[in-house]
Each structure stands twice: as structure tokens, then as C-alpha cells.
Scaffold this motif. Structure first.
Motif, mmCIF file in Angstrom:
data_model
loop_
_atom_site.group_PDB
_atom_site.id
_atom_site.type_symbol
_atom_site.label_atom_id
_atom_site.label_comp_id
_atom_site.label_asym_id
_atom_site.label_seq_id
_atom_site.Cartn_x
_atom_site.Cartn_y
_atom_site.Cartn_z
ATOM 1 N N VAL A 165 -31.478 15.646 -5.224
ATOM 2 C CA VAL A 165 -32.013 14.532 -4.420
ATOM 3 C C VAL A 165 -30.864 13.606 -4.017
ATOM 4 C CG1 VAL A 165 -33.536 12.517 -4.402
ATOM 5 C CG2 VAL A 165 -34.336 14.659 -5.393
ATOM 6 N N ALA A 166 -29.962 13.320 -4.960
ATOM 7 C CA ALA A 166 -28.837 12.432 -4.634
ATOM 8 C C ALA A 166 -27.994 13.020 -3.513
ATOM 9 C CB ALA A 166 -27.984 12.191 -5.877
ATOM 10 N N ALA A 167 -27.825 14.331 -3.530
ATOM 11 C CA ALA A 167 -26.979 14.972 -2.518
ATOM 12 C C ALA A 167 -27.652 15.033 -1.156
ATOM 13 C CB ALA A 167 -26.619 16.377 -2.971
ATOM 14 N N TYR A 168 -28.973 14.924 -1.125
ATOM 15 C CA TYR A 168 -29.682 15.169 0.129
ATOM 16 C C TYR A 168 -30.549 14.022 0.655
ATOM 17 C CZ TYR A 168 -28.529 19.708 1.975
ATOM 18 O OH TYR A 168 -27.888 20.725 2.616
ATOM 19 N N ALA B 144 -26.727 12.018 1.998
ATOM 20 C CA ALA B 144 -26.629 13.305 2.694
ATOM 21 C C ALA B 144 -25.434 13.441 3.638
ATOM 22 C CB ALA B 144 -27.920 13.559 3.468
ATOM 23 N N TYR B 145 -25.115 12.376 4.379
ATOM 24 C CA TYR B 145 -24.096 12.514 5.417
ATOM 25 C C TYR B 145 -22.698 12.684 4.818
ATOM 26 C CZ TYR B 145 -20.793 11.116 9.048
ATOM 27 O OH TYR B 145 -19.719 11.065 9.895
ATOM 28 N N LEU B 146 -22.031 13.726 5.219
ATOM 29 C CA LEU B 146 -20.640 13.986 4.850
ATOM 30 C C LEU B 146 -20.364 13.836 3.349
ATOM 31 C CD1 LEU B 146 -18.063 13.117 7.587
ATOM 32 C CD2 LEU B 146 -17.415 14.090 5.423
ATOM 33 N N GLY B 147 -21.283 14.370 2.546
ATOM 34 C CA GLY B 147 -21.066 14.385 1.103
ATOM 35 C C GLY B 147 -20.218 15.576 0.700
#
Ligand SMILES: Cc1cc2nc3c(=O)[nH]c(=O)nc-3n(C[C@H](O)[C@H](O)[C@H](O)COP(=O)(O)O)c2cc1C
Ligand SMILES: [Mn+2]
Length: 492
Positions: free
Chosen positions: A384-387, A392-395
Motif C-alpha cells: 500500500v505504501a508503494a502504491y 506511487a509516483y517515481l518510487g
């Protein structure tokens, strides 16, 4: 385009209204000894390089007010390094100044979670209307706009700025910090990355073959800049969010040309048109990743139709540089708070801390601490944190750690990573994720526009957590007793 009732003469006069603004902020910061004035710097690279030196002084840095800039009238100023100490950030948010990093993130998260949004108040007049220019009287070169970094492809008046647009279908107004460079007297270039709210709005207008009206404020209360630079949810105007945070409505003037609301007490504001298909070369520009990754390439322009500014106007500058810098330091706190809020909103239990690390420009390296409650909890939090919108943007990397790890403490995080993860089973790769031209790992010649994510579970394996080796450190009880017995001698 403009209605006939709109005046066409340019005017100059004194201010009548006052409100929460950049000058009030400067006075407050001066009072805590964190404002420094520098006279005689050159707009050409010097202001940028000195700002960069300020960035690297971290908590010891001061806000920098450049005056008597080479070739410009006294009073035409540039303010930089505004939000890169916890104290100045706390002053901006109206919060106490003595928190640890993690406490501060938690307090901001609580504020933004419980905030009651307040709509802006439309006023007829304000300090920004002290000087009004229309048509041929518009000259964007009249300000001491810095060329911030040596390899920049132009002078960027918009770094600590907000670009204001309206969604043509849904009607809401967005404020986004998207860089603005000067092409000529009445032409600006603005770069908005794919997927950002302003970009989607602009694309909706262009898809209908319509002009996208834009207002831009180039100097204003830093709280407005702060809101423009972080992921406030879509559909919610940043104005309402700011109003909630400051506890009073932002006073705005509806522009005579665009009808768009801009801050009444801003330093410099333009209104103009972006036209479908009209582009000019933009960039390169020193970016938040610490590189000049996006090449010089065609981007939409704004034809400036109105220019307003206060007497002795101040450009608010926030140029990114190799991290850590102001640009991402303030965002580490606010973005961490937003990410924490979004994890909770997504139903992730027991989030105990979030840190969007300064080395990753608050995007590329994010850490989430949880109190594990069930098998799979760590992966869920990481995904969830990544998306979610904020993450989400440029992770790139999301690391999930246990709650005995302080996510703001790099050594703690690296220790957990080194000792509680097994690469073979604890790294999940997600492909074809949201990226853009600013990603230094996307080759300019490559048509590819996405990147991948690694979610790293650096928590003790939940299914045998009770067997996990105990930590080699004194228990709190022993530590307390030893502190009482020997602490004094140790600190002598
Ligand atoms: C100083 C500064 C400069 C920025 N420059 C840009 C930029 O040039 N283009 C861009 O798309 N985003 C830029 N950003 C990031 C956006 O402001 C950020 O993603 C924000 O969430 C965008 O607003 P939105 O969520 O309403 O789209 C910048 C942020 C800051 C703080
Ligand atoms: Mn937005």
C-alpha cells in the motif's frame, strides 16, 4: 477572449489589505533568529549556489533573503531556504518547535487527519494588486529571477510557486508546485510530470481543443507552497486543505482574466493561457533526484495576459539540488505524514512511524514501521505504501520495519534491513510502475516511461517471531537503573 468590462490600462498604487503572507512569515522567522539577509548577489548562479550551501547546513541553516541583486532595483528580492529546519517548518504549521523527527511526523499526521477543510474567502482586493500590468506592459524579466544551477537551460521564476488550474469537468481548483521558466517578456514554460493533478486538468482542456487557463503565484505564504508540493488528495482543493491547517480561509482574488482564485497577499501573480499544441523547449533543470535527468525538450507554454505584483516583490525560491535539500527536506515530514494517513485510511493497523527519506528526495526510499499483528501484515503495509497516491509516483524502495526501529534513524533502518530480511524471500518486485522523465534510471533515448518497485520486508518473520534472537542491549529496567547509578559520571 477577455470580457469587455475588463480594464486594459496598467496601474500602480499602495497596499490596503494585509493577511497571512510571505512577509508575516519572514517576520516570525526573523524573531526566532532564522532569517539572514545577503546583499549584492548575482542572479546568475550565485543565488543558487549560496542556497545550495544553505541546504547542506541542515538544521543550522537560515532562511536566506537576497536583496540588492545585481542589475535589479533594491527591494526586488529572492527568498530561499524557507522550510528546511524543523523549527521553520513548525512555525509555518503553527506547531511547537521541540519535537523529535518521528513525533513531528506523527503530530502532522494527526493534524491532517483531523483537519476540517475551510474554503477560501473571495476578496475584491489585496496587496498583490499594488501593481497591475496588462498587454504590452507585461515584462517577466523585471524580477531578479535566478538561474539556479550552472547547467540549467533558463531562468526559473517558479520553484517555490503554485500553478493554479481548474478541472473542466469537475470544477475544483488545484494548486501544484510545477516549475516555471521564463522564455520571453510574456511567455513562460511550465513542466508538469505525467499523472499530476495539474497535468490531468491541462490534458482534459487540450483534449477538448480548449485553452487551459492558468494562474501562477511566485511568492506567497510558505504554507501555500508546502501544500502545492505534496500529494493532497484529488478532488480536494489545496486551498481548502491550507485553510483547515491554518484555521482560517485563504483570502483569494478571482483573476479578471481567468477567473481563477489566487492568493490576495501573494508577491507576484500571473494569469495566462496555455494553448493546445503550443510548445517550446524547456529545461534542463537541476531536479529533486539530484540530477538533470529530463532533457531539454518541448513542453507547453503560458502566454501571460496579466501580471500583478506587490511593491518590492519577493520571489519565493525552492530549487532542488543533490539531496538533502530544502525541497525534499520539508516534504520528508509532510509526505511521511500523508503516507501514514493514507496507510491508515487503507485499513493498515498499527502503523507506528513513516519516514520518506531525504536521500531519496522523499520519494525513492520510504520506510514504514509497524507493530506486526498477523502474517502478511508487513507485505500489505509495504504494498500500500508503494502504491497509494503519496507513495506511487517515481518510487523505488519501500522498507517495512518493526516498531522497535525508528524509521527516521538511518542506522536503525539499515540494521533492520541487514539483519531481519532474507533477500531471497523478502524482496517483492512490482514492475511497470508510475515514473516519468525525471527518473535518472530511465535512459533519455529509451521510450520506456515506467520503472519497478522493491518492497522489502525487514520485519522479524512473523510466524517465528518468538524464536527470533533477542536484541543484544540492556533492558529498559537495567538501563534506567544504570542511568540513575552511573549516568551522572558518564556525562561529566
Ligand atoms: C520545489 C518543488 C518543485 C517541484 N517541481 C515540479 C515540477 O516541475 N513538475 C512536477 O510535475 N512536479 C513538481 N513538484 C512536485 C509536485 O509539486 C508534487 O508532486 C505535488 O503533489 C503536485 O501537486 P498535485 O498533487 O496537485 O498534482 C515540485 C515540488 C516542489 C516542492
Ligand atoms: Mn492536487
Amino acid at each position: 477572449m477577455a470580457a469587455t468590462s475588463i480594464p486594459t490600462e496598467s496601474t500602480t498604487r499602495e497596499s490596503k489589505l494585509t493577511s497571512r503572507d510571505l512577509r508575516g512569515w519572514m517576520a516570525a522567522v526573523d524573531q526566532i533568529g532564522e532569517l539572514k539577509q545577503l546583499d549584492g548577489a548575482d542572479w546568475d548562479v550565485e543565488i543558487g549556489a549560496v542556497t545550495e550551501m544553505g541546504h547542506h547546513r541542515g538544521e543550522q541553516s537560515k532562511a536566506l533573503l537576497f536583496d540588492n541583486i545585481k542589475g535589479y532595483p533594491p527591494g526586488y528580492r529572492v527568498l530561499s531556504n524557507t522550510l528546511n529546519t524543523t523549527k521553520r517548518l513548525a512555525v509555518t504549521l503553527g506547531m511547537p518547535t521541540d519535537y523529535t523527527r518521528l513525533e513531528f511526523v506523527r503530530k502532522i499526521k494527526d493534524r491532517i487527519t483531523n483537519v476540517k477543510y475551510i474554503k477560501p474567502e473571495v476578496v475584491k482586493d489585496g496587496p498583490v494588486m499594488e501593481n497591475v500590468f496588462r498587454g504590452k506592459d507585461i515584462n517577466m524579466w523585471k524580477f531578479p529571477t535566478p538561474k539556479w544551477h550552472e547547467l540549467d537551460g533558463g531562468r526559473y521564476i517558479g520553484t517555490g510557486s503554485v500553478d493554479i488550474t481548474r478541472d473542466p469537468d469537475e470544477g475544483w481548483v488545484n494548486l501544484g508546485t510545477y516549475r516555471v521558466m521564463i522564455h520571453d517578456e510574456d511567455t513562460l514554460g511550465f513542466y508538469i510530470s505525467p499523472g499530476k493533478h495539474g497535468r490531468i486538468m491541462r490534458e482534459k482542456h487540450f483534449a477538448k481543443g480548449e485553452v487551459c487557463k492558468v494562474a501562477v503565484s511566485f511568492g506567497q505564504d510558505p504554507l501555500i507552497f508546502l501544500a502545492g508540493g505534496v500529494e493532497v488528495p484529488r478532488g480536494l482543493s489545496e486551498y481548502d486543505w491550507i485553510g483547515g491547517l491554518q484555521g482560517s480561509p485563504v483570502q483569494v482574488i478571482e483573476g479578471e482574466y481567468t477567473g481563477l482564485p489566487f492568493p490576495a497577499s501573494a508577491e507576484i501573480v500571473i494569469e495566462g493561457d496555455a494553448m493546445p499544441g503550443e510548445e517550446r523547449d524547456e529545461g534542463p533543470f537541476g531536479e529533486w533526484t539530484g540530477y538533470y535527468a529530463s532533457a531539454r525538450r518541448p513542453e507547453p507554454i503560458i502566454k501571460v495576459k496579466r501580471l500583478y505584483h506587490r511593491n518590492n516583490p519577493i520571489i519565493l525560491g525552492a530549487p532542488p539540488t543533490r539531496p538533502p535539500c530544502e525541497f525534499n527536506y520539508m516534504r520528508c515530514f509532510v509526505r511521511s505524514a500523508l503516507l501514514w494517513q493514507q496507510l491508515e485510511a487503507a485499513g493498515i493497523p498499527d502503523v507506528r512511524g513513516v519516514w520518506c527519506h531525504e536521500a531519496g528526495g522523499s520519494r525513492l526510499l520510504n520506510v514504514v514501521a509497524i507493530k506486526q499483528r498477523y502474517t502478511g501484515h508487513a507485505r500489505q503495509a509495504g504494498m500500500v505504501a508503494a502504491y497509494c497516491h503519496t507513495g506511487a509516483y517515481l518510487g523505488r524502495y519501500t522498507i517495512v520495519v518493526d516498531d522497535d526501529i525508528d524509521p527516521t534513524n538511518t542506522n536503525d533502518v539499515l540494521w533492520a534491513l541487514s539483519t531481519r530480511s532474507d533477500p531471497e524471500q523478502d524482496i517483492e518486485i512490482v514492475r511497470r510502475s508510475w515514473s516519468g522523465p525525471l527518473d535518472p534510471m530511465i535512459r533519455k533515448s529509451d521510450k520506456k516511461r515506467h520503472s519497478s518497485r522493491a518492497v522489502i520486508d525487514a520485519c522479524r518473520p512473523y510466524e517465528w517471531i518468538d524464536e527470533f534472537p533477542p536484541v543484544a542491549e540492556s533492558s529498559p529496567a537495567v538501563r534506567k537503573a544504570m542511568e540513575e547509578k552511573w549516568g551522572k559520571i558518564l556525562s561529566e
